[in-house]
Write a protein that holds these residues in place. Structure first.
Motif, PDB file in Angstrom:
ATOM      1  N   SER A  81       0.808  -1.224   0.000  1.00 18.95           N
ATOM      2  CA  SER A  81       0.000   0.000   0.000  1.00 18.95           C
ATOM      3  C   SER A  81       0.837   1.268   0.000  1.00 18.95           C
ATOM      4  N   SER A  82       2.103   1.152   0.379  1.00 18.33           N
ATOM      5  CA  SER A  82       2.970   2.338   0.422  1.00 18.33           C
ATOM      6  C   SER A  82       3.560   2.683  -0.947  1.00 18.33           C
ATOM      7  N   ILE A  83       3.371   1.835  -1.941  1.00 16.58           N
ATOM      8  CA  ILE A  83       3.941   2.105  -3.275  1.00 16.58           C
ATOM      9  C   ILE A  83       3.463   3.448  -3.839  1.00 16.58           C
ATOM     10  N   PRO A  84       2.174   3.817  -3.770  1.00 17.04           N
ATOM     11  CA  PRO A  84       1.776   5.142  -4.260  1.00 17.04           C
ATOM     12  C   PRO A  84       2.448   6.290  -3.487  1.00 17.04           C
ATOM     13  N   VAL A  85       2.727   6.080  -2.213  1.00 14.05           N
ATOM     14  CA  VAL A  85       3.439   7.105  -1.435  1.00 14.05           C
ATOM     15  C   VAL A  85       4.847   7.278  -1.989  1.00 14.05           C
ATOM     16  N   TRP A  86       5.525   6.160  -2.255  1.00  8.42           N
ATOM     17  CA  TRP A  86       6.843   6.226  -2.880  1.00  8.42           C
ATOM     18  C   TRP A  86       6.768   6.975  -4.209  1.00  8.42           C
ATOM     19  N   ASP A  87       5.768   6.633  -5.012  1.00 11.93           N
ATOM     20  CA  ASP A  87       5.617   7.280  -6.326  1.00 11.93           C
ATOM     21  C   ASP A  87       5.438   8.791  -6.174  1.00 11.93           C
ATOM     22  N   ASN A  88       4.629   9.213  -5.214  1.00  9.72           N
ATOM     23  CA  ASN A  88       4.439  10.647  -4.990  1.00  9.72           C
ATOM     24  C   ASN A  88       5.731  11.335  -4.581  1.00  9.72           C
ATOM     25  N   LEU A  89       6.480  10.714  -3.695  1.00  5.19           N
ATOM     26  CA  LEU A  89       7.753  11.296  -3.256  1.00  5.19           C
ATOM     27  C   LEU A  89       8.742  11.390  -4.417  1.00  5.19           C
ATOM     28  N   ILE A  90       8.883  10.309  -5.155  1.00  5.05           N
ATOM     29  CA  ILE A  90       9.832  10.291  -6.274  1.00  5.05           C
ATOM     30  C   ILE A  90       9.429  11.311  -7.328  1.00  5.05           C
ATOM     31  N   ASN A  91       8.159  11.372  -7.661  1.00 10.48           N
ATOM     32  CA  ASN A  91       7.679  12.329  -8.660  1.00 10.48           C
ATOM     33  C   ASN A  91       7.968  13.765  -8.227  1.00 10.48           C
ATOM     34  N   TYR A  92       7.707  14.057  -6.961  1.00  5.43           N
ATOM     35  CA  TYR A  92       7.956  15.405  -6.443  1.00  5.43           C
ATOM     36  C   TYR A  92       9.425  15.792  -6.608  1.00  5.43           C
ATOM     37  N   TRP A  93      10.332  14.902  -6.229  1.00  6.92           N
ATOM     38  CA  TRP A  93      11.754  15.243  -6.249  1.00  6.92           C
ATOM     39  C   TRP A  93      12.365  15.175  -7.633  1.00  6.92           C
ATOM     40  N   GLU A  94      11.864  14.299  -8.505  1.00  3.75           N
ATOM     41  CA  GLU A  94      12.381  14.261  -9.870  1.00  3.75           C
ATOM     42  C   GLU A  94      12.049  15.545 -10.623  1.00  3.75           C
ATOM     43  N   ASN A  95      10.989  16.205 -10.228  1.00  3.38           N
ATOM     44  CA  ASN A  95      10.577  17.441 -10.879  1.00  3.38           C
ATOM     45  C   ASN A  95      10.988  18.680 -10.090  1.00  3.38           C
ATOM     46  N   SER A  96      11.923  18.515  -9.197  1.00  2.00           N
ATOM     47  CA  SER A  96      12.379  19.603  -8.343  1.00  2.00           C
ATOM     48  C   SER A  96      13.742  20.107  -8.810  1.00  2.00           C
ATOM     49  N   ASP A  97      14.019  21.392  -8.537  1.00  2.00           N
ATOM     50  CA  ASP A  97      15.347  21.932  -8.826  1.00  2.00           C
ATOM     51  C   ASP A  97      16.422  21.268  -7.972  1.00  2.00           C
ATOM     52  N   SER A  98      16.020  20.628  -6.900  1.00  2.00           N
ATOM     53  CA  SER A  98      16.957  19.981  -5.982  1.00  2.00           C
ATOM     54  C   SER A  98      17.054  18.479  -6.216  1.00  2.00           C
ATOM     55  N   SER A 146       9.265 -10.572  -6.670  1.00  2.00           N
ATOM     56  CA  SER A 146      10.688 -10.348  -6.929  1.00  2.00           C
ATOM     57  C   SER A 146      10.938  -8.842  -6.978  1.00  2.00           C
ATOM     58  N   CYS A 147      12.196  -8.446  -7.037  1.00  2.00           N
ATOM     59  CA  CYS A 147      12.521  -7.016  -7.166  1.00  2.00           C
ATOM     60  C   CYS A 147      11.925  -6.438  -8.441  1.00  2.00           C
ATOM     61  N   ASP A 148      12.037  -7.177  -9.545  1.00  2.00           N
ATOM     62  CA  ASP A 148      11.484  -6.693 -10.818  1.00  2.00           C
ATOM     63  C   ASP A 148       9.970  -6.544 -10.748  1.00  2.00           C
ATOM     64  N   GLN A 149       9.301  -7.491 -10.137  1.00  2.00           N
ATOM     65  CA  GLN A 149       7.848  -7.388 -10.001  1.00  2.00           C
ATOM     66  C   GLN A 149       7.471  -6.208  -9.119  1.00  2.00           C
ATOM     67  N   TRP A 150       8.206  -6.014  -8.027  1.00  2.00           N
ATOM     68  CA  TRP A 150       7.946  -4.888  -7.126  1.00  2.00           C
ATOM     69  C   TRP A 150       8.128  -3.573  -7.885  1.00  2.00           C
ATOM     70  N   ALA A 151       9.176  -3.484  -8.671  1.00  2.00           N
ATOM     71  CA  ALA A 151       9.450  -2.274  -9.454  1.00  2.00           C
ATOM     72  C   ALA A 151       8.327  -2.010 -10.454  1.00  2.00           C
ATOM     73  N   ASP A 152       7.784  -3.054 -11.041  1.00  2.00           N
ATOM     74  CA  ASP A 152       6.720  -2.895 -12.031  1.00  2.00           C
ATOM     75  C   ASP A 152       5.448  -2.284 -11.439  1.00  2.00           C
ATOM     76  N   PHE A 153       5.257  -2.397 -10.131  1.00  2.00           N
ATOM     77  CA  PHE A 153       4.062  -1.831  -9.500  1.00  2.00           C
ATOM     78  C   PHE A 153       4.124  -0.308  -9.414  1.00  2.00           C
ATOM     79  N   HIS A 154       5.314   0.267  -9.524  1.00  2.00           N
ATOM     80  CA  HIS A 154       5.449   1.721  -9.450  1.00  2.00           C
ATOM     81  C   HIS A 154       4.927   2.352 -10.739  1.00  2.00           C
ATOM     82  N   GLN A 155       4.287   3.507 -10.591  1.00  2.00           N
ATOM     83  CA  GLN A 155       3.636   4.155 -11.729  1.00  2.00           C
ATOM     84  C   GLN A 155       4.616   4.823 -12.689  1.00  2.00           C
ATOM     85  N   ASN A 156       5.553   5.582 -12.171  1.00  2.00           N
ATOM     86  CA  ASN A 156       6.461   6.332 -13.031  1.00  2.00           C
ATOM     87  C   ASN A 156       7.887   5.842 -12.839  1.00  2.00           C
TER      88      ASN A 156
END
Length: 125
Positions: free
Chosen positions: A11-28, A46-56
């Motif tokens: 359930s925390s995967i969307p939280v990760w996605d929000n954090l990553i999206n915010y920082w990838e689009n940041s000047d920092s 597996s790690c690959d399957q876990w990664a596939d669940f992320h949106q961006n």
């Protein structure tokens, strides 16, 4: 820290996605890296399957033998969150799933970057 079998971690995967999206689009963006230590690989994901669940984008996913990171940061609870600064000092740690973590973490990291930027500017003065 996440375990592939624990529903709160999933359930925390969307939280990760929000954090990553915010920082990838940041000047920092060059100051921030997200690392997900995934324990119990293959139970069921597996790690690959876990990664596939992320949106961006996907955080760097660590797959280690043993529970070294878990022992450092998890304290018998998944998911666990930690913020480590540029000096490898643990600055914040929390356990469990909560959606509000996104706003708090973004604010906390922004404050750390401000401290770091100020210190960096004054080193050569």
């Amino acid at each position: 820290m996440n375990a592939s079998w624990w529903s709160y971690c999933f359930s925390s995967i969307p939280v990760w996605d929000n954090l990553i999206n915010y920082w990838e689009n940041s000047d920092s963006s060059n100051y921030v890296t997200f690392i997900n230590n995934l324990d119990d690989i293959g139970q069921p994901y597996s790690c690959d399957q876990w990664a596939d669940f992320h949106q961006n984008s996907t955080p760097l996913i660590l797959n280690q033998d043993g529970y070294e990171f878990y022992n450092l940061f998890a304290y018998d609870w998944y998911p666990s969150w930690a913020i480590i600064d540029q000096n490898m000092t643990l600055r914040w740690q929390e356990h469990g799933y909560f959606e509000e973590v996104t706003e708090f973490v973004n604010s906390f990291i922004n404050d750390l970057i401000s401290e770091f930027s100020y210190a960096e500017c004054n080193l050569g003065d």
